[in-house]
Motif scaffolding. Structure first.
Motif, mmCIF file in Angstrom:
data_model
loop_
_atom_site.group_PDB
_atom_site.id
_atom_site.type_symbol
_atom_site.label_atom_id
_atom_site.label_comp_id
_atom_site.label_asym_id
_atom_site.label_seq_id
_atom_site.Cartn_x
_atom_site.Cartn_y
_atom_site.Cartn_z
ATOM 1 N N THR A 3 -6.014 1.013 2.942
ATOM 2 C CA THR A 3 -5.298 0.711 1.821
ATOM 3 C C THR A 3 -5.330 -0.579 1.452
ATOM 4 O O THR A 3 -5.225 -0.965 0.182
ATOM 5 C CB THR A 3 -3.808 1.244 2.248
ATOM 6 O OG1 THR A 3 -3.975 2.500 2.788
ATOM 7 C CG2 THR A 3 -3.010 1.289 1.121
ATOM 8 N N ILE A 7 -6.276 -1.899 -2.386
ATOM 9 C CA ILE A 7 -5.338 -2.635 -3.323
ATOM 10 C C ILE A 7 -5.834 -3.900 -3.590
ATOM 11 O O ILE A 7 -5.911 -4.400 -4.778
ATOM 12 C CB ILE A 7 -3.988 -2.612 -2.667
ATOM 13 C CG1 ILE A 7 -3.149 -1.160 -2.552
ATOM 14 C CG2 ILE A 7 -3.018 -3.551 -3.412
ATOM 15 C CD1 ILE A 7 -1.971 -1.125 -1.632
ATOM 16 N N HIS A 11 -7.036 -5.030 -7.450
ATOM 17 C CA HIS A 11 -6.401 -6.197 -8.064
ATOM 18 C C HIS A 11 -7.295 -7.214 -8.511
ATOM 19 O O HIS A 11 -7.259 -7.849 -9.650
ATOM 20 C CB HIS A 11 -5.094 -6.682 -7.217
ATOM 21 C CG HIS A 11 -3.942 -5.795 -7.522
ATOM 22 N ND1 HIS A 11 -3.610 -4.588 -7.015
ATOM 23 C CD2 HIS A 11 -2.991 -5.927 -8.454
ATOM 24 C CE1 HIS A 11 -2.475 -4.062 -7.238
ATOM 25 N NE2 HIS A 11 -1.837 -4.863 -8.277
ATOM 26 N N ALA A 53 -1.253 1.169 -8.924
ATOM 27 C CA ALA A 53 -1.430 1.095 -7.437
ATOM 28 C C ALA A 53 -0.168 1.754 -6.814
ATOM 29 O O ALA A 53 -0.666 2.517 -5.719
ATOM 30 C CB ALA A 53 -1.685 -0.127 -6.717
ATOM 31 N N TRP A 67 2.956 -6.343 -1.248
ATOM 32 C CA TRP A 67 2.496 -6.263 -2.613
ATOM 33 C C TRP A 67 2.116 -7.412 -2.925
ATOM 34 O O TRP A 67 1.127 -7.849 -3.659
ATOM 35 C CB TRP A 67 3.591 -5.916 -3.467
ATOM 36 C CG TRP A 67 3.428 -4.441 -3.804
ATOM 37 C CD1 TRP A 67 4.651 -3.343 -3.157
ATOM 38 C CD2 TRP A 67 2.608 -3.733 -4.210
ATOM 39 N NE1 TRP A 67 4.264 -2.293 -3.458
ATOM 40 C CE2 TRP A 67 3.126 -2.224 -4.004
ATOM 41 C CE3 TRP A 67 1.406 -3.753 -4.817
ATOM 42 C CZ2 TRP A 67 2.324 -1.180 -4.432
ATOM 43 C CZ3 TRP A 67 0.608 -2.670 -5.217
ATOM 44 C CH2 TRP A 67 1.053 -1.392 -5.220
ATOM 45 N N GLY A 71 -1.806 -7.842 -3.575
ATOM 46 C CA GLY A 71 -1.790 -7.310 -5.053
ATOM 47 C C GLY A 71 -1.824 -8.410 -6.097
ATOM 48 O O GLY A 71 -2.771 -8.837 -6.751
#
Length: 90
Positions: A3, A7, A11, A53, A67, A71
């Motif tokens: 994951t 992500i 981004h 996302a 995050w 991200g």
């Protein structure tokens, strides 16, 4: 695939594309020359990519720290580097 990789890749790619679009607004490729709009557009795109996302990988994310590093930072690095290089050399 992990994951984190998904992500971060999402981004980063969107950050590079946003850097090209922001350069277009700074150098008046689209008929509008506005640096403030170029910057605001980048943060608006970051918000919507984050929402996308969140829908795709929300149950696998474990807080704001993930995050931030998976991200937000890849997006900002991709955007700022692309924007700076294109504005400086075009």
């Amino acid at each position: 695939m992990d994951t984190t990789i998904k992500i971060t890749s999402l981004h980063l790619v969107v950050g590079i594309i946003t850097g090209i679009i922001s350069t277009g607004f700074t150098l008046s490729w689209f008929g509008i020359k506005n640096d403030v709009f170029a910057t605001a557009l980048a943060f608006i795109i970051l918000y919507f990519v984050g929402q996308f996302a969140q829908k795709q990988f929300g149950d696998e994310i474990s807080g704001f720290s993930q995050w931030l590093w998976d991200g937000i930072m890849p997006f900002l690095v991709g955007w700022v580097m692309t924007y700076t290089l294109l504005v400086a050399y075009l």
